[in-house]
Scaffold this active site. Structure first.
Site, mmCIF file in Angstrom:
data_model
loop_
_atom_site.group_PDB
_atom_site.id
_atom_site.type_symbol
_atom_site.label_atom_id
_atom_site.label_comp_id
_atom_site.label_asym_id
_atom_site.label_seq_id
_atom_site.Cartn_x
_atom_site.Cartn_y
_atom_site.Cartn_z
ATOM 1 N N GLY A 31 9.501 23.013 27.898
ATOM 2 C CA GLY A 31 10.480 22.386 26.999
ATOM 3 C C GLY A 31 10.677 23.154 25.696
ATOM 4 N N LEU A 33 13.568 24.180 24.474
ATOM 5 C CA LEU A 33 14.290 25.289 25.095
ATOM 6 C C LEU A 33 14.997 26.176 24.068
ATOM 7 C CD1 LEU A 33 15.824 23.211 28.014
ATOM 8 C CD2 LEU A 33 13.715 24.557 28.036
ATOM 9 N N HIS A 34 14.914 27.469 24.286
ATOM 10 C CA HIS A 34 15.582 28.439 23.427
ATOM 11 C C HIS A 34 16.362 29.416 24.301
ATOM 12 C CE1 HIS A 34 12.412 31.090 24.701
ATOM 13 N NE2 HIS A 34 11.496 30.277 24.217
ATOM 14 N N HIS A 37 14.870 30.657 27.541
ATOM 15 C CA HIS A 37 15.024 29.750 28.694
ATOM 16 C C HIS A 37 16.456 29.747 29.214
ATOM 17 C CE1 HIS A 37 11.613 27.803 26.380
ATOM 18 N NE2 HIS A 37 11.066 28.010 27.562
ATOM 19 N N GLN A 61 -3.381 24.072 31.104
ATOM 20 C CA GLN A 61 -3.330 25.479 30.705
ATOM 21 C C GLN A 61 -3.609 25.692 29.223
ATOM 22 O OE1 GLN A 61 0.813 25.659 32.159
ATOM 23 N NE2 GLN A 61 1.261 26.981 30.439
ATOM 24 N N MET A 148 10.197 37.957 31.155
ATOM 25 C CA MET A 148 9.272 39.095 31.088
ATOM 26 C C MET A 148 8.367 39.026 29.862
ATOM 27 S SD MET A 148 8.582 41.344 33.287
ATOM 28 C CE MET A 148 7.847 42.638 32.258
ATOM 29 N N GLN A 153 1.884 36.455 33.090
ATOM 30 C CA GLN A 153 2.198 35.267 33.888
ATOM 31 C C GLN A 153 2.960 35.669 35.153
ATOM 32 O OE1 GLN A 153 3.292 31.126 32.351
ATOM 33 N NE2 GLN A 153 5.276 32.110 32.549
ATOM 34 N N ARG A 187 7.241 28.909 19.932
ATOM 35 C CA ARG A 187 6.233 28.881 18.873
ATOM 36 C C ARG A 187 6.725 29.524 17.574
ATOM 37 N NH1 ARG A 187 2.877 29.599 23.667
ATOM 38 N NH2 ARG A 187 1.389 27.877 23.808
#
Lengths: 288, 288
Positions: A31, A33-34, A37, A61, A148, A153, A187
């Protein structure tokens, strides 16, 4: 656009779409979202009949001292962004429905996980693959989309799909950046003004490292030493790691003679930012 | 009937069956098929449009000193049995195709696995759930069939399906027995004549234990003591364990006040046999 919270309901819907021969593009998120995303949603929209976005801040996680509680949330905004990007379903399950009781099984990442972010976040990727295995079994996606920016991940999800024979195409989408080069991240809002000023130096440091290779640098240790000096002077944060590894296997190397990832993580007061660039032995950028 | 060895080929076939709205019944085996397996195939045949039987002696679920190399194989016989039972596909993958390289992820069972067979076979159920997760992702079964002889396996597969949200119905099929009560097993052929004579006492001991409860025995330790004496006198083998646990949670109990499993494992010279009975607090058999 539909918002679904029930696992069973989405599972039935997905199976009925598959029965109709429809392809399903899946964008897993936490969530807030930027544009990063949005790039994933746009790509999924282009390539699939159905687009499902999941929003789930996965407690598994997050480490004990990590930012689970302060992780930013904005459902109203997320719904708007998803709708603008023509998402068909937002899957928004509760923690209780995803983890109704203690798990009897544990899925853990034993390779590709003890470097980069995995080093300072023990158990993080175990949590990532566990929730993704669950989501894959709920959604049965044709394709799954990741940015990327989280290159490790992607390497770990690649292993999940391969080791467990999921019939899913993994699509890696280039990192979306601010005008000044800072990688988009949920973040970033936690940066103080002065930290925000220094943060673009992360991207600059990666570009600088790549250029060193372009100009003939072949030694990993020399490269990292110079990138570290660059970052220490400019970032206004504390460097967690600067690492250079073979990509996508994430294996240690001493000399730059193949495709590599140069990756950085920096601690700020209320945020930890990551970024990377993938390039070949000539310093030509290939991903990131 | 078709024999498929390619993972990709079966994966495509399964997805195309799902697209046609067909249900898929899946019977996972290690081959050397006997009447126990036939009961699974028959049940799967009754309940599904398509029946897929897998034959794969999974190295991951064998310990270092276990019988991987001596595990009996008979492809010709298996093919005949599958055909007689109207199986649509035998999936017969190679070890190399199932495990082309070292896994980067590990799936392990942290509950329900440290008792019964799990105790003396560390890692066994990790291997079982790993190969099943792979097979589930290859076959996408509607229903999966297991014999109650491996009651712990059923409890563990139940956890796999629940923890990871597989949309699969787990069907437990009663144990098939020889005339004299010995549970059918691929390993029975490894018994020496004298051992074979004593082996039915395993089933008798379980019946004896159940009757003790029917007659009022409530103490686990008393019950196990008596069943042990019975078995030591008659089985011609070395007892691995005799255990009584809550079922299906496989939790330790002292008094018999709920549904329980009484389970036994006996070592012979070239085989280790298991059997069990599930009954309620009155001693009424409920499964097994």
């Amino acid at each position: 656009m539909e918002i679904i919270t029930s696992i069973k309901q989405l599972q039935h819907k997905s199976i009925s779409w598959i029965r109709q021969g429809k392809s399903i593009g899946f964008v897993p998120t936490m969530g807030y979202l930027h544009e990063g995303h949005e790039a994933l949603m746009k790509k999924a929209r282009q390539e699939n009949d159905i687009v499902i976005l999941s929003i789930f801040v996965n407690p598994l996680q997050f480490g004990e001292n990590e930012d689970l509680d302060s992780y930013p949330r904005d459902e109203e905004h997320d719904r708007k962004v998803a709708e603008e990007n023509e998402v068909d379903v937002i899957f928004f399950p509760s923690v209780d429905s995803m983890y109704p009781k203690r798990l009897s099984l544990e899925l853990s990442v034993v390779r590709r996980a003890d470097v980069l972010c995995g080093k300072s976040r023990p158990g993080h990727f175990d949590g990532v693959v566990t929730v993704l295995a669950k989501l894959f079994n709920i959604i049965h996606p044709t394709r799954v989309y990741f940015g990327m920016k989280d290159a490790q991940q992607i390497a770990v999800v690649d292993a999940l799909i391969e080791d467990f024979n999921y019939p899913i195409d993994l699509v890696a989408v280039p990192t979306v950046r601010e005008e000044d080069g800072l990688a988009k991240s949920s973040r970033n809002v936690n940066l103080f003004d002065q930290e925000r000023v220094g943060a673009p130096s992360i991207h600059q440091a990666l570009q600088y490292g790549r250029q060193l290779v372009e100009n003939g640098e072949k030694s990993k240790s020399e490269l990292i030493k110079k990138v570290r000096q660059f970052l220490e002077n400019k970032s206004h944060g504390n460097i967690d790691y600067i690492e250079l590894l073979a990509y996508p296997k994430l294996e240690l190397i001493e000399f730059i003679d193949q495709q590599v990832i140069l990756a950085v993580a920096v601690y700020y007061q209320k945020a930890r930012l990551i970024d990377n660039v993938v390039f070949n032995e000539k310093g030509d950028k290939t991903l990131g």
